[in-house]
Design a protein around this motif. Structure first.
Motif, short mmCIF file in Angstrom:
data_model
loop_
_atom_site.label_atom_id
_atom_site.label_comp_id
_atom_site.label_asym_id
_atom_site.label_seq_id
_atom_site.Cartn_x
_atom_site.Cartn_y
_atom_site.Cartn_z
N PRO A 181 0.81 -1.22 0.00
CA PRO A 181 0.00 0.00 0.00
C PRO A 181 0.84 1.27 0.00
O PRO A 181 0.55 2.21 -0.76
CB PRO A 181 -0.83 -0.14 1.28
CG PRO A 181 -0.98 -1.61 1.47
CD PRO A 181 0.33 -2.19 1.02
N GLU A 182 1.88 1.31 0.81
CA GLU A 182 2.70 2.52 0.87
C GLU A 182 3.43 2.78 -0.44
O GLU A 182 3.72 3.94 -0.78
CB GLU A 182 3.71 2.44 2.02
CG GLU A 182 4.72 1.32 1.93
CD GLU A 182 4.27 0.02 2.59
OE1 GLU A 182 5.15 -0.79 2.93
OE2 GLU A 182 3.04 -0.16 2.77
N GLU A 183 3.71 1.73 -1.20
CA GLU A 183 4.40 1.91 -2.48
C GLU A 183 3.50 2.60 -3.52
O GLU A 183 3.99 3.31 -4.40
CB GLU A 183 4.89 0.56 -3.01
CG GLU A 183 6.02 -0.03 -2.20
CD GLU A 183 6.43 -1.42 -2.65
OE1 GLU A 183 7.62 -1.74 -2.51
OE2 GLU A 183 5.55 -2.17 -3.13
N ILE A 184 2.20 2.37 -3.40
CA ILE A 184 1.27 3.04 -4.32
C ILE A 184 1.30 4.54 -4.08
O ILE A 184 1.40 5.35 -5.02
CB ILE A 184 -0.15 2.48 -4.14
CG1 ILE A 184 -0.20 1.01 -4.59
CG2 ILE A 184 -1.18 3.32 -4.91
CD1 ILE A 184 -1.51 0.31 -4.32
N ALA A 187 -5.18 2.48 -0.30
CA ALA A 187 -4.03 3.31 -0.67
C ALA A 187 -4.29 4.03 -2.00
O ALA A 187 -3.90 5.18 -2.19
CB ALA A 187 -2.77 2.47 -0.76
N LEU A 188 -4.94 3.33 -2.92
CA LEU A 188 -5.27 3.94 -4.20
C LEU A 188 -6.22 5.13 -3.99
O LEU A 188 -6.02 6.21 -4.58
CB LEU A 188 -5.89 2.90 -5.13
CG LEU A 188 -6.23 3.32 -6.56
CD1 LEU A 188 -6.16 2.13 -7.50
CD2 LEU A 188 -7.63 3.95 -6.65
N ILE A 189 -7.24 4.94 -3.18
CA ILE A 189 -8.17 6.03 -2.90
C ILE A 189 -7.43 7.23 -2.32
O ILE A 189 -7.64 8.38 -2.72
CB ILE A 189 -9.28 5.57 -1.94
CG1 ILE A 189 -10.18 4.49 -2.59
CG2 ILE A 189 -10.11 6.76 -1.45
CD1 ILE A 189 -11.10 5.00 -3.66
N ALA A 190 -6.53 6.96 -1.40
CA ALA A 190 -5.77 8.05 -0.77
C ALA A 190 -4.84 8.74 -1.76
O ALA A 190 -4.61 9.95 -1.67
CB ALA A 190 -4.97 7.49 0.41
N ALA A 191 -4.30 7.97 -2.71
CA ALA A 191 -3.34 8.54 -3.67
C ALA A 191 -4.01 9.35 -4.77
O ALA A 191 -3.36 10.16 -5.41
CB ALA A 191 -2.51 7.41 -4.29
N ARG A 192 -5.29 9.12 -5.00
CA ARG A 192 -6.08 9.88 -5.96
C ARG A 192 -5.48 9.94 -7.38
O ARG A 192 -5.27 11.02 -7.94
CB ARG A 192 -6.28 11.33 -5.47
CG ARG A 192 -7.14 11.50 -4.23
CD ARG A 192 -8.59 11.15 -4.52
NE ARG A 192 -9.52 11.73 -3.56
CZ ARG A 192 -9.79 11.24 -2.35
NH1 ARG A 192 -9.17 10.14 -1.94
NH2 ARG A 192 -10.65 11.82 -1.56
N PRO A 193 -5.23 8.79 -8.01
CA PRO A 193 -4.89 8.85 -9.43
C PRO A 193 -6.11 9.28 -10.23
O PRO A 193 -7.24 9.24 -9.72
CB PRO A 193 -4.49 7.41 -9.75
CG PRO A 193 -5.32 6.60 -8.80
CD PRO A 193 -5.38 7.41 -7.53
N VAL A 222 -3.67 3.71 -11.88
CA VAL A 222 -3.08 2.68 -11.03
C VAL A 222 -3.91 1.42 -11.22
O VAL A 222 -5.13 1.44 -11.07
CB VAL A 222 -3.06 3.09 -9.55
CG1 VAL A 222 -2.60 1.92 -8.67
CG2 VAL A 222 -2.14 4.29 -9.35
N ASN A 223 -3.22 0.32 -11.56
CA ASN A 223 -3.90 -0.92 -11.91
C ASN A 223 -3.77 -1.95 -10.79
O ASN A 223 -2.67 -2.21 -10.30
CB ASN A 223 -3.31 -1.49 -13.20
CG ASN A 223 -3.93 -2.81 -13.59
OD1 ASN A 223 -3.43 -3.87 -13.27
ND2 ASN A 223 -5.05 -2.74 -14.29
N LEU A 224 -4.89 -2.54 -10.39
CA LEU A 224 -4.93 -3.59 -9.37
C LEU A 224 -5.54 -4.86 -9.93
O LEU A 224 -6.39 -4.82 -10.81
CB LEU A 224 -5.76 -3.13 -8.16
CG LEU A 224 -5.29 -1.91 -7.39
CD1 LEU A 224 -6.27 -1.60 -6.26
CD2 LEU A 224 -3.89 -2.11 -6.83
#
Length: 356
Positions: free
Chosen positions: A55-58, A123-129, A75-77
């Motif tokens: 998660p932190e890497e995202i 983490a993706l939500i927090a990173a907001r791509p 960001v692809n999951l």
């Protein structure tokens, strides 16, 4: 290119802040920030393949990307598979086979686990791509709602019309039509069905376009302006390109992998489960060919991924193609060894020149 197709492609580009409807495919381990930033700065969209990322890497990847570019990124999951069924005897046979290609494989290597999808999604939500993209299935309604609340679009990969319809019904903003020419892992929702769903892009694309109301992004075997133009003529709103960027200096691929791409005929790639347990298309390396001829059955995902980890790591350290996980699409031979932005602009200019 008729007026409606022009409007469709231009509308997609406007919606996602692009200068052209040409996207970088999210390739895990092969989409470093310099490549994504160079393409986003040139009018495309950056991409992170986050299947194995913590998660932190995202968040760290997105922070570095934003330092280098003001453009959009996806960001692809991977959607998680059901827990694998283990077979100790089969795994022992595979470990013995792998020992011929790399270090001895201990029994516990097969205990590999998938990433924590819920933590990755948070983490993706927090990173907001700009875009969250998925492969191997569809998101749950609550997850789709969280994306929409955060202003993040969702692209879902599909390999059949049935999968594409499921993605549209679940709320996908666009569907990526993944043809069998594409390098890397197949996006089949059911891992057991992937071998039976090897449909070429130019059969799959119009099938999806004719039955979906959301934009369709074409992926698989597109590596120059001719491919871009053809996909747009068949109804795509955009294209996604992966393998054709792998020889650019920004990709920083191991030279053994990059050099083989330059001379690989389409038939020099092959679908294999030999690296991860999930079906993917890569270079038909000595390991891939030997495994196919051996009769040794790969373990399911992610067990096989764990069993092959030491072999893959050693091959990269030694810059040896033999045991390297060298994903590649069927148009690998077209990949240029020049700056990514230069190739992108040449392809798009050529595509426009080919279209009425």
């Amino acid at each position: 290119m008729d007026a409606s197709a022009r409007e469709r492609a231009a509308g997609f580009a406007r919606r996602f802040g692009l200068a052209m409807p040409v996207l970088l495919a999210p390739m895990a381990g092969a989409c470093p920030v310099p490549l994504s930033a160079a393409l986003a700065n040139a009018g495309s969209m950056g991409a992170m393949g986050a299947v194995l990322s913590r998660p932190e890497e995202i968040g760290e990847w997105m922070a570095r990307f934003r330092e280098a570019s003001g453009g959009p990124a996806q960001v692809n999951l991977w959607l998680p598979d059901a827990p694998p069924r283990r077979d100790a005897a089969a795994e022992a046979t595979m470990r013995a086979f792998l020992g011929q290609w790399g270090p001895e494989v201990p029994a516990q290597a097969g205990d590999a686990t998938p990433a924590d999808f819920d933590a990755q999604f948070d983490a993706l939500i927090a990173a907001r791509p700009a875009v969250a993209s998925t492969i191997m299935g569809v998101l749950a309604p609550a997850q789709v709602a969280r994306l929409k609340a955060a202003g993040i679009a969702w692209f879902a990969c599909a390999t059949t019309l049935e999968e594409a319809r499921s993605a549209e019904a679940a709320g996908a903003d666009a569907v990526v039509a993944q043809g069998f020419e594409a390098g890397g892992h197949r996006g089949a929702f059911d891992p057991r069905a992937a071998d039976r769903q090897l449909v070429g892009l130019f059969s799959l694309l119009p099938r999806l376009v004719d039955h979906l109301s959301v934009p369709v992004i074409a992926a698989g075997g597109i590596a120059d302006g001719r491919g871009i133009a053809a996909a747009l003529m068949l109804g795509a709103s955009a294209v996604q390109i992966g393998t054709a960027f792998l020889r650019t200096p920004e990709a920083a691929l191991p030279s053994a992998w990059a050099d083989v791409l330059a001379t690989a005929e389409p038939e020099d790639t092959a679908p294999t489960r030999g690296f991860s347990g999930r079906l993917g298309r890569g270079l038909a390396t000595p390991y891939v060919r030997a495994l196919a001829e051996s009769g040794v059955a790969p373990a399911p995902y992610p067990v096989q991924r764990g069993l092959t980890a030491a072999m893959r790591a050693q091959a990269v350290r030694e810059n040896r193609i033999d045991g390297m996980q060298a994903w590649a699409g069927q148009s690998a031979w077209m990949a240029p060894s020049r700056p990514a932005a230069e190739a992108l602009h040449e392809w798009w200019n050529h595509a426009q020149a080919l279209l009425p």
